[in-house]
Design an enzyme around this catalytic site. Structure first.
Site, mmCIF file in Angstrom:
data_model
loop_
_atom_site.group_PDB
_atom_site.id
_atom_site.type_symbol
_atom_site.label_atom_id
_atom_site.label_comp_id
_atom_site.label_asym_id
_atom_site.label_seq_id
_atom_site.Cartn_x
_atom_site.Cartn_y
_atom_site.Cartn_z
ATOM 1 N N HIS A 11 0.867 -1.187 0.000
ATOM 2 C CA HIS A 11 0.000 0.000 0.000
ATOM 3 C C HIS A 11 0.895 1.225 0.000
ATOM 4 O O HIS A 11 1.298 1.715 1.056
ATOM 5 C CB HIS A 11 -0.923 -0.047 1.224
ATOM 6 C CG HIS A 11 -1.923 1.063 1.281
ATOM 7 N ND1 HIS A 11 -3.069 1.001 2.048
ATOM 8 C CD2 HIS A 11 -1.965 2.276 0.672
ATOM 9 C CE1 HIS A 11 -3.758 2.112 1.905
ATOM 10 N NE2 HIS A 11 -3.098 2.917 1.088
ATOM 11 N N HIS A 191 -9.486 0.957 -1.156
ATOM 12 C CA HIS A 191 -9.425 1.607 0.154
ATOM 13 C C HIS A 191 -10.837 1.543 0.735
ATOM 14 O O HIS A 191 -11.807 1.921 0.068
ATOM 15 C CB HIS A 191 -9.046 3.087 0.016
ATOM 16 C CG HIS A 191 -7.597 3.349 -0.255
ATOM 17 N ND1 HIS A 191 -6.916 2.778 -1.290
ATOM 18 C CD2 HIS A 191 -6.705 4.156 0.388
ATOM 19 C CE1 HIS A 191 -5.658 3.220 -1.273
ATOM 20 N NE2 HIS A 191 -5.506 4.053 -0.270
ATOM 21 N N GLU A 194 -11.149 3.353 6.107
ATOM 22 C CA GLU A 194 -10.096 4.260 6.598
ATOM 23 C C GLU A 194 -10.815 5.346 7.403
ATOM 24 O O GLU A 194 -10.732 5.380 8.630
ATOM 25 C CB GLU A 194 -9.309 4.860 5.426
ATOM 26 C CG GLU A 194 -8.214 5.836 5.849
ATOM 27 C CD GLU A 194 -7.534 6.551 4.669
ATOM 28 O OE1 GLU A 194 -8.127 6.598 3.568
ATOM 29 O OE2 GLU A 194 -6.419 7.081 4.857
ATOM 30 N N ASP A 272 1.873 3.948 2.801
ATOM 31 C CA ASP A 272 0.826 4.784 2.196
ATOM 32 C C ASP A 272 1.413 5.955 1.399
ATOM 33 O O ASP A 272 1.565 5.848 0.179
ATOM 34 C CB ASP A 272 -0.151 5.267 3.279
ATOM 35 C CG ASP A 272 -1.529 5.618 2.757
ATOM 36 O OD1 ASP A 272 -1.761 5.454 1.548
ATOM 37 O OD2 ASP A 272 -2.382 6.070 3.556
ATOM 38 N N ASP A 273 1.708 7.063 2.070
ATOM 39 C CA ASP A 273 2.267 8.256 1.401
ATOM 40 C C ASP A 273 3.450 8.743 2.235
ATOM 41 O O ASP A 273 3.352 9.749 2.957
ATOM 42 C CB ASP A 273 1.200 9.352 1.318
ATOM 43 C CG ASP A 273 -0.021 8.895 0.552
ATOM 44 O OD1 ASP A 273 0.046 8.828 -0.684
ATOM 45 O OD2 ASP A 273 -1.038 8.575 1.196
HETATM 46 N N1 ADE Z 1 -4.607 8.679 -1.810
HETATM 47 C C1 ADE Z 1 -3.352 8.731 -1.353
HETATM 48 N N2 ADE Z 1 -3.316 8.356 -0.064
HETATM 49 C C2 ADE Z 1 -4.582 8.051 0.297
HETATM 50 C C3 ADE Z 1 -5.198 7.596 1.493
HETATM 51 N N3 ADE Z 1 -4.517 7.377 2.616
HETATM 52 N N4 ADE Z 1 -6.521 7.400 1.484
HETATM 53 C C4 ADE Z 1 -7.232 7.629 0.390
HETATM 54 N N5 ADE Z 1 -6.709 8.055 -0.752
HETATM 55 C C5 ADE Z 1 -5.392 8.256 -0.812
HETATM 56 ZN ZN ZN Z 2 -3.683 4.790 0.544
#
Ligand code: ADE
Ligand code: ZN
Length: 332
Positions: A11, A191, A194, A272-273
């Site tokens: 992810h 996703h 969340e 994730d990011d």
């Molecule tokens: N796009 C990038 N990161 C994300 C996240 N954590 N949740 C939803 N969309 C995303």
């Molecule tokens: Zn994500």
């Protein structure tokens, strides 16, 4: 010790690996004026109150990605850092609509990332595959068009995902898109859970027929859903640092990871990011180790879960599992 644990990342949004320094460099290269005075000013924007506040910055920063080379450079920078984190295999999301919607050709972004992945595989010894994620707060008809074009281009993708602003954009809106993907032999993930409710996780499973849930931490609010996820061994790609930075949980100490493991869920750890959330995959593992006192067998088990959850053949899994066992034996 944590960096040497062989890891699999499932992810990871390639756009979420765009570091502030690279934003500045690409802005300069492409003659783009940024709304920040300098690097320090840009860094000050990284305080988020929820998913949407992060997405606003994440999408705005993408303006610096223009040429195929920009996408390749972004991808190579991630793989270089991932190698240092001990990542051996990564299944990477990209958001084509975040680029096509601002006038970048689909082939430019997809080919740019793909070239980076191919080059990175030989340079950094990380096997990779690409998953295109559709933006759920854009029309499903647009996602269908993009998927149709990707299929026509024979884009080198293994699957599709669903991301962006979750609440108010349920999986049911994307049934047709996911059906088309499955017809073409593509893997499906989404996703869900969340910020959104357990109901969205059910929809992703039953209507989109996904084989993994990205995040899914709100599944714990629904016992029947937890039972279903456990019985069917559905992997959850959990992202602890992301959950803290987007205020899904208050602090890492409050993260439900320990109860998810206790309840028998197939949990994997992911970043994730990472350019936005304070760390890469090794940092997430380290944070969990320090916060919850995870021992070496617990960390090896998390890594094995990711090997099991990956879109790999048993023959591809075997050397990864062996290396995790060797790592564990070497820990005293
Ligand atoms: N796009 C990038 N990161 C994300 C996240 N954590 N949740 C939803 N969309 C995303
Ligand atoms: Zn994500």
């Amino acid at each position: 010790m944590i960096t040497t644990l062989p890891k699999v990342e499932l992810h990871l949004h390639i756009e979420g690996t765009l570091e502030p320094e690279l934003i500045m460099e690409l802005a300069e290269r492409n003659g783009i004026r940024l709304p920040y005075t300098d690097l320090a000013d840009l860094r000050r924007q990284y305080e988020f109150t929820d998913l949407q506040s992060f997405l606003n910055l994440y999408y705005a920063n993408l303006d610096v990605l223009v040429t195929e080379q920009d996408f390749t450079d972004l991808t190579l920078a991630y793989l270089r850092r991932a190698q240092a984190a001990g990542v051996r295999h990564a299944e990477i999301f990209m958001d084509p609509q975040a680029h096509t919607s601002r006038g970048i050709a689909l082939a430019t972004c997809v080919n740019g990332v793909s070239k980076g992945l191919a080059q990175g595989e030989s340079e950094f010894g990380i096997s990779t595959s690409l998953i295109v994620a559709f933006i759920r707060d854009r029309p499903a008809a647009e996602a269908l068009e993009v998927l149709t074009e990707l299929i026509a281009l024979k884009a080198p993708i293994v699957g599709i995902g669903l991301d962006s602003a979750e609440v108010g954009h349920p999986p049911i809106d994307f049934v047709e898109v996911f059906a088309l993907a499955r017809e073409h032999g593509l893997k499906c993930v989404a996703h869900a859970g969340e910020e959104g409710p357990p109901e969205y996780v059910w929809q992703a499973l039953q209507l989109l027929k996904v084989s993994r849930i990205d995040h899914g931490i709100r599944s714990l609010e629904d016992d029947a859903l937890v039972d279903y996820l456990v019985e069917n061994k559905i992997p959850l790609t959990v992202c602890p640092f992301s959950n803290v930075r987007l205020r899904v949980v208050d602090r890492l100490e409050d993260h439900p990871l320990p109860s998810m493991l206790e309840r028998g869920l197939l949990v994997t750890i992911n970043s994730d990011d990472p350019a936005y959330f304070g760390g890469y995959l090794d940092d997430n593992f380290r944070g969990l180790q320090q916060t919850f006192g995870l021992d070496a067998p617990a960390m090896a088990a998390l890594s094995r879960n990711a090997v099991q959850a990956a879109f790999l053949t048993d023959a591809q899994r075997a050397p990864l599992l062996e290396d995790i066992s060797s790592w564990l034996e070497a820990q005293v």
